[in-house]
Design a protein around this motif. Structure first.
Motif, PDB file in Angstrom:
ATOM      1  N   THR A 232       0.857  -1.184   0.000  1.00 26.28           N
ATOM      2  CA  THR A 232       0.000   0.000   0.000  1.00 26.28           C
ATOM      3  C   THR A 232       0.890   1.230   0.000  1.00 26.28           C
ATOM      4  N   PHE A 235       1.231   3.977   2.907  1.00 28.94           N
ATOM      5  CA  PHE A 235       1.919   3.745   4.164  1.00 28.94           C
ATOM      6  C   PHE A 235       3.430   3.742   3.951  1.00 28.94           C
ATOM      7  N   THR A 267      -3.653  -2.062   7.179  1.00 28.64           N
ATOM      8  CA  THR A 267      -3.792  -1.320   5.924  1.00 28.64           C
ATOM      9  C   THR A 267      -5.175  -1.422   5.303  1.00 28.64           C
TER      10      THR A 267
END
Length: 346
Positions: A232, A235, A267
């Motif tokens: 992701t 992040f 996440t």
């Protein structure tokens, strides 16, 4: 090219009576015949309310009776965010335009009653109409305010000079006594649903720490945090953030959480837009910390109490009395009686 002009507006300006001002706003007033709300200047030009609060007051005033005017309901209806709406509602509460009180229904359910008044200053003026003729919802709010009784009529004094015998003296009327107000039901104290901005905030919960920190746990935790951006991109953490959050991830690993489970929990479904990924991860690492896995001895069944053997009752073959014995036979007295003749004979 010239600036495009609204010909309809220009035609309306020519129809206004009197000379137009040389500066400032020019009002073109067209009377509404449907779908309109009357807004007073005490609200529109209130010096203590922000423009946002005035706007939400007008919007609430334009809604029909029974419409939801909570923070989430207004946020779903209008483009402003919940924080801005909450601040505007607090302003309206502080100036008396909005009042929210909690009430218990006959079935035991507690609901929040919201009342909006377009002229809160008018509630403080003396009123001549009795409160019993108002709706119940408004009567409870106006109950603490005084009700002005009508002044008694004055008797007309006779003209100076001797009064004729045919004119009877004016009858004296007793003074007017205002009716005693009926006792109003006590309502629970008003509890604001949104805390004020100056209210003290609770201290943040401490970041989880492993019970036995080891270099292997720290290495696995830092690797998991650094690898989050591969799955992701939102992040993407700095080295300081990874060093600060690594003990919390180590506590998760120490409690038996799989790395894929930790990554998916941290996440999944983040807020949009995600402005502070480190703060968001800190919150989830603290609030969603899994429970510690039980040890093997904790899963074992508790030891059972030793079973107590109860000696059953038997019926004596001689006297037929009941006595306790594992086997049938005679009671103690019968056995003693039969044993004495045997010893005598011997």
């Amino acid at each position: 090219m010239d600036t495009p002009q609204n010909t309809a507006l220009l035609r309306a300006l020519t129809e206004l009576p009197g000379p137009l001002p040389t500066s400032g706003v020019i009002h073109v007033v067209i009377r509404h015949t449907d779908r309109f709300t009357v807004v007073g200047n005490d609200l529109a030009q209130h010096p203590g309310l922000s423009t946002t609060a005035v706007g939400f007051a007008v919007r609430i005033q334009s809604l029909p009776q029974g419409a939801e005017v909570g923070i989430k309901a207004l946020a779903a209806r209008f483009p402003e965010g919940e924080k801005l709406i909450a601040a505007a509602l607090r302003e309206l509460e502080a100036h008396g335009y909005l009042q929210r009180a909690r009430e218990r229904l006959p079935n035991g359910r507690i609901v929040t009653r919201t009342v909006f008044c377009n002229q809160p200053a008018a509630l403080l003026r003396p009123r001549t109409e009795p409160a019993q003729q108002l709706p119940p919802a408004v009567r409870e709010i106006l109950a603490p305010l005084p009700v002005q009784a009508p002044a008694p009529e004055r008797d007309l004094a006779p003209p100076p000079g001797p009064a004729p015998d045919s004119v009877p003296p004016p009858a004296t009327t007793p003074p007017y006594t205002a009716p005693m107000p009926e006792p109003q039901p006590t309502t629970p104290p008003f509890v604001p649903l949104v805390p004020p901005p100056t209210a003290p905030k609770p201290p943040p919960r401490p970041l989880p720490q492993p019970h036995e920190p080891t270099p292997q746990l720290h290495r696995a935790a830092t690797a998991l945090l650094a690898d989050l951006r591969r799955h992701t991109p939102q992040f993407t953490l700095s080295e300081d953030d990874i060093h600060r959050l690594a003990p919390a991830v180590a506590a998760w690993l120490e409690r038996g959480a799989h790395p894929d489970t930790i990554r998916r929990t941290l996440t999944t479904d983040p807020p949009q837009p995600l402005r502070h990924p480190a703060k968001f991860l800190r919150h989830r690492l603290t609030a969603l910390l899994p429970a510690r896995l039980p040890e093997a001895h904790e899963l074992a069944a508790p030891p059972t109490r030793p079973r107590v053997t109860v000696t059953p009752f038997q019926t004596c073959d001689g006297c037929e009395r009941a006595f306790r014995s594992p086997i049938p036979g005679s009671c103690r007295d019968c056995r003693t009686t039969h044993a004495q003749p045997a010893r005598t004979a011997a």
